[in-house]
Design a protein around this motif. Structure first.
Motif, PDB file in Angstrom:
ATOM      1  N   LYS A 245      35.650  30.981  33.111  1.00  0.00           N
ATOM      2  CA  LYS A 245      34.980  31.006  34.466  1.00  0.00           C
ATOM      3  C   LYS A 245      33.611  30.514  34.169  1.00  0.00           C
ATOM      4  N   ALA A 246      33.164  29.752  35.347  1.00  0.00           N
ATOM      5  CA  ALA A 246      31.682  29.336  35.279  1.00  0.00           C
ATOM      6  C   ALA A 246      30.823  30.535  35.494  1.00  0.00           C
ATOM      7  N   CYS A 247      29.666  30.377  35.020  1.00  0.00           N
ATOM      8  CA  CYS A 247      28.752  31.568  34.604  1.00  0.00           C
ATOM      9  C   CYS A 247      29.061  32.441  33.384  1.00  0.00           C
ATOM     10  N   SER A 248      29.962  31.966  32.543  1.00  0.00           N
ATOM     11  CA  SER A 248      30.010  32.363  31.241  1.00  0.00           C
ATOM     12  C   SER A 248      29.665  31.681  30.168  1.00  0.00           C
ATOM     13  N   PHE A 249      29.049  30.467  30.476  1.00  0.00           N
ATOM     14  CA  PHE A 249      28.693  29.428  29.382  1.00  0.00           C
ATOM     15  C   PHE A 249      27.226  29.249  28.970  1.00  0.00           C
ATOM     16  N   GLY A 250      26.410  29.981  29.810  1.00  0.00           N
ATOM     17  CA  GLY A 250      24.709  30.099  29.160  1.00  0.00           C
ATOM     18  C   GLY A 250      24.619  31.058  28.532  1.00  0.00           C
ATOM     19  N   ASP A 251      23.417  31.090  27.821  1.00  0.00           N
ATOM     20  CA  ASP A 251      22.952  32.515  27.213  1.00  0.00           C
ATOM     21  C   ASP A 251      22.646  33.329  28.326  1.00  0.00           C
ATOM     22  N   ILE A 252      22.097  32.767  29.254  1.00  0.00           N
ATOM     23  CA  ILE A 252      22.037  33.581  30.454  1.00  0.00           C
ATOM     24  C   ILE A 252      22.712  32.304  31.470  1.00  0.00           C
ATOM     25  N   ALA A 253      23.352  32.948  32.684  1.00  0.00           N
ATOM     26  CA  ALA A 253      23.804  32.244  33.803  1.00  0.00           C
ATOM     27  C   ALA A 253      23.521  32.702  34.902  1.00  0.00           C
ATOM     28  N   ILE A 254      23.261  31.927  36.048  1.00  0.00           N
ATOM     29  CA  ILE A 254      22.996  32.656  37.458  1.00  0.00           C
ATOM     30  C   ILE A 254      23.805  31.974  38.476  1.00  0.00           C
ATOM     31  N   THR A 255      23.871  32.647  39.762  1.00  0.00           N
ATOM     32  CA  THR A 255      24.455  32.188  40.950  1.00  0.00           C
ATOM     33  C   THR A 255      23.858  32.478  42.207  1.00  0.00           C
ATOM     34  N   SER A 256      24.146  32.060  42.926  1.00  0.00           N
ATOM     35  CA  SER A 256      23.586  32.003  44.315  1.00  0.00           C
ATOM     36  C   SER A 256      24.727  32.728  45.304  1.00  0.00           C
ATOM     37  N   PHE A 257      24.291  33.603  46.345  1.00  0.00           N
ATOM     38  CA  PHE A 257      25.102  34.049  47.416  1.00  0.00           C
ATOM     39  C   PHE A 257      24.737  33.354  48.724  1.00  0.00           C
ATOM     40  N   PHE A 258      23.770  32.167  48.721  1.00  0.00           N
ATOM     41  CA  PHE A 258      23.624  31.794  49.908  1.00  0.00           C
ATOM     42  C   PHE A 258      24.925  31.348  50.797  1.00  0.00           C
ATOM     43  N   PRO A 259      24.814  31.440  52.371  1.00  0.00           N
ATOM     44  CA  PRO A 259      25.956  31.542  52.714  1.00  0.00           C
ATOM     45  C   PRO A 259      27.073  30.425  52.416  1.00  0.00           C
ATOM     46  N   ALA A 260      26.361  29.200  52.219  1.00  0.00           N
ATOM     47  CA  ALA A 260      27.245  28.147  52.220  1.00  0.00           C
ATOM     48  C   ALA A 260      27.680  27.841  50.716  1.00  0.00           C
ATOM     49  N   LYS A 261      27.312  28.612  49.892  1.00  0.00           N
ATOM     50  CA  LYS A 261      27.795  28.534  48.538  1.00  0.00           C
ATOM     51  C   LYS A 261      29.311  28.865  48.204  1.00  0.00           C
ATOM     52  N   PRO A 262      30.012  28.584  47.275  1.00  0.00           N
ATOM     53  CA  PRO A 262      31.322  28.814  47.096  1.00  0.00           C
ATOM     54  C   PRO A 262      31.609  30.335  47.199  1.00  0.00           C
ATOM     55  N   LEU A 263      30.864  31.251  46.846  1.00  0.00           N
ATOM     56  CA  LEU A 263      30.812  32.582  46.960  1.00  0.00           C
ATOM     57  C   LEU A 263      29.495  33.162  47.936  1.00  0.00           C
ATOM     58  N   GLY A 264      29.527  33.183  49.095  1.00  0.00           N
ATOM     59  CA  GLY A 264      28.341  33.280  49.957  1.00  0.00           C
ATOM     60  C   GLY A 264      28.424  34.840  50.815  1.00  0.00           C
ATOM     61  N   CYS A 265      27.063  35.089  51.029  1.00  0.00           N
ATOM     62  CA  CYS A 265      27.060  36.360  51.432  1.00  0.00           C
ATOM     63  C   CYS A 265      26.509  36.134  52.858  1.00  0.00           C
ATOM     64  N   TYR A 266      25.998  37.199  53.485  1.00  0.00           N
ATOM     65  CA  TYR A 266      25.480  37.147  55.251  1.00  0.00           C
ATOM     66  C   TYR A 266      24.132  37.039  55.175  1.00  0.00           C
ATOM     67  N   GLY A 267      23.365  36.355  54.135  1.00  0.00           N
ATOM     68  CA  GLY A 267      22.026  36.237  54.183  1.00  0.00           C
ATOM     69  C   GLY A 267      21.902  35.329  52.666  1.00  0.00           C
ATOM     70  N   ASP A 268      20.565  36.105  52.178  1.00  0.00           N
ATOM     71  CA  ASP A 268      20.446  35.624  50.776  1.00  0.00           C
ATOM     72  C   ASP A 268      20.833  36.629  49.761  1.00  0.00           C
ATOM     73  N   GLY A 269      21.113  36.087  48.481  1.00  0.00           N
ATOM     74  CA  GLY A 269      21.613  37.006  47.373  1.00  0.00           C
ATOM     75  C   GLY A 269      21.761  36.375  46.130  1.00  0.00           C
ATOM     76  N   GLY A 270      21.816  36.919  44.858  1.00  0.00           N
ATOM     77  CA  GLY A 270      22.133  36.195  43.844  1.00  0.00           C
ATOM     78  C   GLY A 270      22.433  37.076  42.741  1.00  0.00           C
ATOM     79  N   ALA A 271      22.851  36.461  41.521  1.00  0.00           N
ATOM     80  CA  ALA A 271      23.375  37.236  40.562  1.00  0.00           C
ATOM     81  C   ALA A 271      22.927  36.667  39.056  1.00  0.00           C
ATOM     82  N   ILE A 272      22.905  37.339  38.101  1.00  0.00           N
ATOM     83  CA  ILE A 272      22.466  36.837  36.790  1.00  0.00           C
ATOM     84  C   ILE A 272      23.538  37.328  35.757  1.00  0.00           C
ATOM     85  N   PHE A 273      24.204  36.667  34.861  1.00  0.00           N
ATOM     86  CA  PHE A 273      24.993  36.879  33.874  1.00  0.00           C
ATOM     87  C   PHE A 273      24.869  36.877  32.663  1.00  0.00           C
TER      88      PHE A 273
END
Ligand SMILES: *Cc1c(COP(=O)(O)O)cnc(C)c1O
Length: 376
Positions: A175-203
């Motif tokens: 899966k994506a977000c497993s390829f970097g030494d660190i990976a990040i994503t955003s949960f901005f509503p329009a992203k593939p996995l969006g929340c109901y406001g702002d959000g993010g994660a680091i892997f």
């Protein structure tokens, strides 16, 4: 018609989402409630990575990752010239120098050849130390990690995967977000996995990075929030957002499956008249955007106008290369040209893309695009 239909998605899953939100409200654990831990465990498992550290948004996630590696003044960080502003902004926020790199003409992701050229250019023409490459999984397709990682190893660069648009995509079942030494994503509503406001994660799989990141996101905490061992940020994911995301993660794969059906239909109908997106053979895109390229900027303007008259939304991601943004003017790294990015910025057009786009809507959109091109 919606560019990304969050209303239909909500209507379809209303009960489970409403209940999850109400539970947080009645528990009143708005910050660091149990749902945040639960979500981090679910996300780490989904991605197949040891640690997930949620935070306030994707831009903070990028900054936190760079802070965890002590990236700062005198460091060069390589960033694709064709991406959302944040990918370069985070570099400047920590005081390092973003060096913009051209993209591959078919995938629009960072070009391995241009990356190696840029690294050598920096080494030969400046005092900057090459430290990090930020790979962006643009429009949902993972970057070409097989080739990028070879170059990163050769020049001892850390890889920071900006998976803000790529979450849910994959390469050979990884899966994506497993390829970097660190990976990040955003949960901005329009992203593939969006929340109901702002959000993010680091892997990350690295225990030491994970410890530092957990400290950095809460004011550089030591044993607790009132014991501060480093300068950090205040960047947590709200419990409410975590509760929404726990529910939405359950149907993400099904949505991505649907988006891939829509993308195949678009490509089938449009490939004769426009340049349709290329997905490498071993990759699955999460289709954050479906982006075609027209023959000229005039033709693009005409197609957009025809879509608008038919009440079909479309958007240009992105109109300006990063190095042409005013904010980067005084940091522009002289001497590195990005001709592919300049060309794509003038030709690209993104069409409505989501799991709930009906067959009829798909046909209507393609009919308008085809006839606009034919009469141009
Ligand atoms: C959206 C996005 C970000 C930033 O995410 P936010 O949550 O809006 O801060 C970073 N990089 C890319 C490529 C993005 O598309």
């Amino acid at each position: 018609m919606e560019f990304r239909d969050l209303k239909q998605q909500y209507q379809l899953h209303k009960n489970q989402i409403d209940n999850a939100i109400l539970r947080v409200v009645s528990d009143t654990n708005f910050i660091s409630g149990r749902q945040v831990n639960e979500l981090e465990e679910n996300l780490a498992k989904y991605v197949g990575i040891k640690h997930c550290i949620t935070c306030g948004n994707g831009t903070d996630a990028l900054q936190l990752a760079l802070m965890a590696w002590n990236i700062g003044p005198g460091d060069a960080v390589f960033v694709p010239d064709f991406t959302f502003f944040s990918s370069g902004e985070a570099v400047s926020l920590v005081g390092a120098t973003p060096v913009f790199v051209d993209i591959d003409e078919n995938t629009y992701n960072i070009s391995a050849v241009s990356l190696e050229n840029a690294i050598n250019h920096v080494k030969n023409n400046s005092d900057l130390i090459p430290r990090v490459v930020i790979t962006v999984d643009l429009f949902g397709q993972p970057a070409d990690y097989e080739r990028i990682n070879l170059i990163a190893d050769k020049y001892h660069l850390l890889v920071l995967e900006d998976g803000a648009q790529g979450f849910g995509g994959s390469i050979d079942n990884r899966k994506a977000c497993s390829f970097g030494d660190i990976a990040i994503t955003s949960f901005f509503p329009a992203k593939p996995l969006g929340c109901y406001g702002d959000g993010g994660a680091i892997f990350t799989d690295n225990d030491e990075y994970a410890d530092i990141l957990r400290s950095l996101r809460v004011h550089g905490k030591g044993s607790d929030k009132y014991d501060n061992v480093r300068i950090g940020m205040n960047s947590r994911l709200d419990t409410l957002q975590a509760a929404v995301l726990i529910e939405k993660l359950k149907f993400l794969d099904e949505e991505i499956r649907q988006c891939n059906i829509v993308a195949a239909e678009y490509t089938n109908r449009l490939k004769e008249v426009a340049k349709t997106p290329a997905v490498l053979h071993n990759m699955i895109s999460s289709w954050a955007q479906y982006t075609i390229c027209l023959k000229s900027t005039e033709q693009r303007a005409h197609v957009m106008q025809c879509l608008k008259e038919a009440a079909i939304p479309s958007a240009v991601y992105y109109r300006k290369p990063m190095q042409c943004q005013e904010a980067f003017n005084n940091r522009k790294y002289e001497g590195l040209m990005c001709p592919t990015t300049e060309s794509v910025c003038g030709l690209c057009l993104s069409l409505p893309m989501h799991a709930y786009l009906s067959k009829e809507a798909q046909k209507d959109i393609c009919d308008v695009v085809v006839s606009a091109i034919e009469d141009n």
